[in-house]
Motif scaffolding. Sequence first.
Motif, PDB file in Angstrom:
ATOM      1  N   ASP B  32      32.095  73.807  91.497  1.00 27.31           N
ATOM      2  CA  ASP B  32      32.763  74.604  92.527  1.00 27.31           C
ATOM      3  C   ASP B  32      34.244  74.253  92.613  1.00 27.31           C
ATOM      4  O   ASP B  32      34.953  74.765  93.465  1.00 27.31           O
ATOM      5  CB  ASP B  32      32.084  74.379  93.883  1.00 27.31           C
ATOM      6  CG  ASP B  32      30.622  74.776  93.829  1.00 27.31           C
ATOM      7  OD1 ASP B  32      30.316  75.808  93.207  1.00 27.31           O
ATOM      8  OD2 ASP B  32      29.781  74.048  94.381  1.00 27.31           O
ATOM      9  N   LEU B  33      34.687  73.370  91.728  1.00 25.56           N
ATOM     10  CA  LEU B  33      36.100  72.990  91.687  1.00 25.56           C
ATOM     11  C   LEU B  33      36.771  73.732  90.536  1.00 25.56           C
ATOM     12  O   LEU B  33      36.380  73.583  89.380  1.00 25.56           O
ATOM     13  CB  LEU B  33      36.248  71.486  91.479  1.00 25.56           C
ATOM     14  CG  LEU B  33      35.661  70.594  92.583  1.00 25.56           C
ATOM     15  CD1 LEU B  33      35.792  69.132  92.199  1.00 25.56           C
ATOM     16  CD2 LEU B  33      36.337  70.853  93.911  1.00 25.56           C
ATOM     17  N   LEU B  34      37.788  74.517  90.880  1.00 27.14           N
ATOM     18  CA  LEU B  34      38.388  75.382  89.866  1.00 27.14           C
ATOM     19  C   LEU B  34      39.082  74.599  88.754  1.00 27.14           C
ATOM     20  O   LEU B  34      39.026  74.993  87.585  1.00 27.14           O
ATOM     21  CB  LEU B  34      39.350  76.378  90.536  1.00 27.14           C
ATOM     22  CG  LEU B  34      38.632  77.645  91.033  1.00 27.14           C
ATOM     23  CD1 LEU B  34      37.716  77.345  92.203  1.00 27.14           C
ATOM     24  CD2 LEU B  34      39.612  78.716  91.405  1.00 27.14           C
ATOM     25  N   SER B  35      39.710  73.484  89.117  1.00 24.61           N
ATOM     26  CA  SER B  35      40.386  72.690  88.087  1.00 24.61           C
ATOM     27  C   SER B  35      39.389  72.035  87.134  1.00 24.61           C
ATOM     28  O   SER B  35      39.693  71.807  85.968  1.00 24.61           O
ATOM     29  CB  SER B  35      41.245  71.593  88.724  1.00 24.61           C
ATOM     30  OG  SER B  35      42.405  72.165  89.265  1.00 24.61           O
ATOM     31  N   ASP B  36      38.215  71.727  87.648  1.00 22.50           N
ATOM     32  CA  ASP B  36      37.173  71.154  86.800  1.00 22.50           C
ATOM     33  C   ASP B  36      36.729  72.191  85.764  1.00 22.50           C
ATOM     34  O   ASP B  36      36.595  71.888  84.571  1.00 22.50           O
ATOM     35  CB  ASP B  36      35.999  70.714  87.689  1.00 22.50           C
ATOM     36  CG  ASP B  36      34.840  70.142  86.885  1.00 22.50           C
ATOM     37  OD1 ASP B  36      35.098  69.506  85.853  1.00 22.50           O
ATOM     38  OD2 ASP B  36      33.684  70.353  87.293  1.00 22.50           O
ATOM     39  N   MET B  38      38.517  74.792  84.819  1.00 20.81           N
ATOM     40  CA  MET B  38      39.673  75.026  83.961  1.00 20.81           C
ATOM     41  C   MET B  38      39.754  73.959  82.866  1.00 20.81           C
ATOM     42  O   MET B  38      39.974  74.262  81.699  1.00 20.81           O
ATOM     43  CB  MET B  38      40.914  74.925  84.858  1.00 20.81           C
ATOM     44  CG  MET B  38      41.973  75.948  84.702  1.00 20.81           C
ATOM     45  SD  MET B  38      41.551  77.575  84.231  1.00 20.81           S
ATOM     46  CE  MET B  38      42.649  77.789  82.865  1.00 20.81           C
ATOM     47  N   GLY B  39      39.543  72.714  83.264  1.00 20.68           N
ATOM     48  CA  GLY B  39      39.708  71.619  82.315  1.00 20.68           C
ATOM     49  C   GLY B  39      38.522  71.414  81.385  1.00 20.68           C
ATOM     50  O   GLY B  39      38.688  70.940  80.269  1.00 20.68           O
ATOM     51  N   ASN B  40      37.319  71.758  81.839  1.00 21.10           N
ATOM     52  CA  ASN B  40      36.126  71.338  81.090  1.00 21.10           C
ATOM     53  C   ASN B  40      35.161  72.414  80.622  1.00 21.10           C
ATOM     54  O   ASN B  40      34.344  72.152  79.736  1.00 21.10           O
ATOM     55  CB  ASN B  40      35.352  70.303  81.926  1.00 21.10           C
ATOM     56  CG  ASN B  40      36.210  69.096  82.253  1.00 21.10           C
ATOM     57  OD1 ASN B  40      36.689  68.412  81.362  1.00 21.10           O
ATOM     58  ND2 ASN B  40      36.452  68.870  83.522  1.00 21.10           N
ATOM     59  N   GLU B  43      34.494  78.211  76.214  1.00 22.86           N
ATOM     60  CA  GLU B  43      34.355  79.632  75.905  1.00 22.86           C
ATOM     61  C   GLU B  43      32.880  80.027  75.779  1.00 22.86           C
ATOM     62  O   GLU B  43      32.104  79.302  75.163  1.00 22.86           O
ATOM     63  CB  GLU B  43      35.081  79.867  74.573  1.00 22.86           C
ATOM     64  CG  GLU B  43      35.284  81.304  74.233  1.00 22.86           C
ATOM     65  CD  GLU B  43      36.166  81.453  72.986  1.00 22.86           C
ATOM     66  OE1 GLU B  43      36.949  80.538  72.678  1.00 22.86           O
ATOM     67  OE2 GLU B  43      36.051  82.494  72.346  1.00 22.86           O
ATOM     68  N   VAL B  59      40.088  82.408  86.533  1.00 24.99           N
ATOM     69  CA  VAL B  59      39.672  81.225  85.766  1.00 24.99           C
ATOM     70  C   VAL B  59      38.703  81.625  84.649  1.00 24.99           C
ATOM     71  O   VAL B  59      38.865  81.225  83.492  1.00 24.99           O
ATOM     72  CB  VAL B  59      39.036  80.162  86.708  1.00 24.99           C
ATOM     73  CG1 VAL B  59      38.344  79.066  85.916  1.00 24.99           C
ATOM     74  CG2 VAL B  59      40.094  79.568  87.619  1.00 24.99           C
ATOM     75  N   LEU B  62      40.674  83.457  81.904  1.00 22.35           N
ATOM     76  CA  LEU B  62      41.541  82.561  81.122  1.00 22.35           C
ATOM     77  C   LEU B  62      40.726  81.678  80.186  1.00 22.35           C
ATOM     78  O   LEU B  62      41.163  81.343  79.091  1.00 22.35           O
ATOM     79  CB  LEU B  62      42.379  81.678  82.055  1.00 22.35           C
ATOM     80  CG  LEU B  62      43.523  82.381  82.789  1.00 22.35           C
ATOM     81  CD1 LEU B  62      44.094  81.470  83.875  1.00 22.35           C
ATOM     82  CD2 LEU B  62      44.626  82.794  81.825  1.00 22.35           C
ATOM     83  N   LYS B  63      39.521  81.292  80.626  1.00 26.46           N
ATOM     84  CA  LYS B  63      38.687  80.393  79.824  1.00 26.46           C
ATOM     85  C   LYS B  63      37.721  81.138  78.909  1.00 26.46           C
ATOM     86  O   LYS B  63      36.896  80.525  78.230  1.00 26.46           O
ATOM     87  CB  LYS B  63      37.885  79.477  80.757  1.00 26.46           C
ATOM     88  CG  LYS B  63      38.728  78.512  81.571  1.00 26.46           C
ATOM     89  CD  LYS B  63      39.422  77.454  80.727  1.00 26.46           C
ATOM     90  CE  LYS B  63      38.457  76.414  80.216  1.00 26.46           C
ATOM     91  NZ  LYS B  63      39.171  75.332  79.487  1.00 26.46           N
ATOM     92  N   ASP B  64      37.766  82.463  78.917  1.00 24.26           N
ATOM     93  CA  ASP B  64      36.844  83.290  78.124  1.00 24.26           C
ATOM     94  C   ASP B  64      35.383  82.940  78.407  1.00 24.26           C
ATOM     95  O   ASP B  64      34.559  82.833  77.485  1.00 24.26           O
ATOM     96  CB  ASP B  64      37.134  83.166  76.623  1.00 24.26           C
ATOM     97  CG  ASP B  64      38.525  83.670  76.283  1.00 24.26           C
ATOM     98  OD1 ASP B  64      38.838  84.792  76.686  1.00 24.26           O
ATOM     99  OD2 ASP B  64      39.288  82.928  75.651  1.00 24.26           O
TER     100      ASP B  64
END
Lengths: 141, 112
Positions: B32-36, B38-40, B43, B59, B62-64
């Motif tokens: 539920d954390l967007l940066s998590d 985004m980072g992990n 695709e 998100v 961007l992350k496909d």
Amino acid sequence: MQFRHKIAGGDFANAGKVASSVKKILRQLNIDHTISKRVVIALYEGEVNVVAHAYSGIVEVEIDESRIRITLTEKGPGIEDIEKAMEEGYSTATPQVREMGFGAGMGLSNMKRNSDSMKITSTPGEGTVVELINNIRANAG
Amino acid sequence: MKITDITEKLDLKVLAGTDGLKTDITGGYVSDLLSDVMGNAREGQVWITLQTHQNTIAVASLKDLAAIIIVKGAKPESDTISKANSENIPLLSTTLDTFTIAGLLFELLKME
């Protein structure tokens, strides 16, 4: 190639727009996917930081044969202690921002991990400048 | 396995992004954390979350990611739905909680 975008503080609806347009450009330029994925992550986090913490910001993107250079220049409260801000899990985000799943204290470390070089300069009370560089390997594309 | 297979087998409601239903799934990611995410997240993964606001679509795009599953019958905001349609990100809904739907999806993908 060089372009710039403005970001308004608090404009969560458009967070990610610059990263999205840069992603398309990097695809068109046939930049290696592992490089473009890292750039997109770092840039998205930079955008969110401007939206979540600053009053306004400008993103400048420069792409040449050897590197992608992103500069985020924002007017805002600035960062008092950059070293502390870099710590994973540390955040000054508001409760509202955290409820959206932002402000987990992962943004800056995501940016560092996904760039080859990251420089932060900040003046408390004035704003922050973040420069991100990702090198393009000679055999990319 | 495609998104259409999991919507059928896991009884997911398709809320938006029907143009992306033919996408192949490579796995799942729960956060539920967007940066998590985004980072992990990777695709082609299906993202299971309780977040319903429109930034999830940015998100995912961007992350496909292959799709988003919103848990516990939560209703996304209308701008989330319109953004999912314009970005072709399937927005799926389940009445189950995160643990249960993640377990079911895991079992389903493991069989492949």
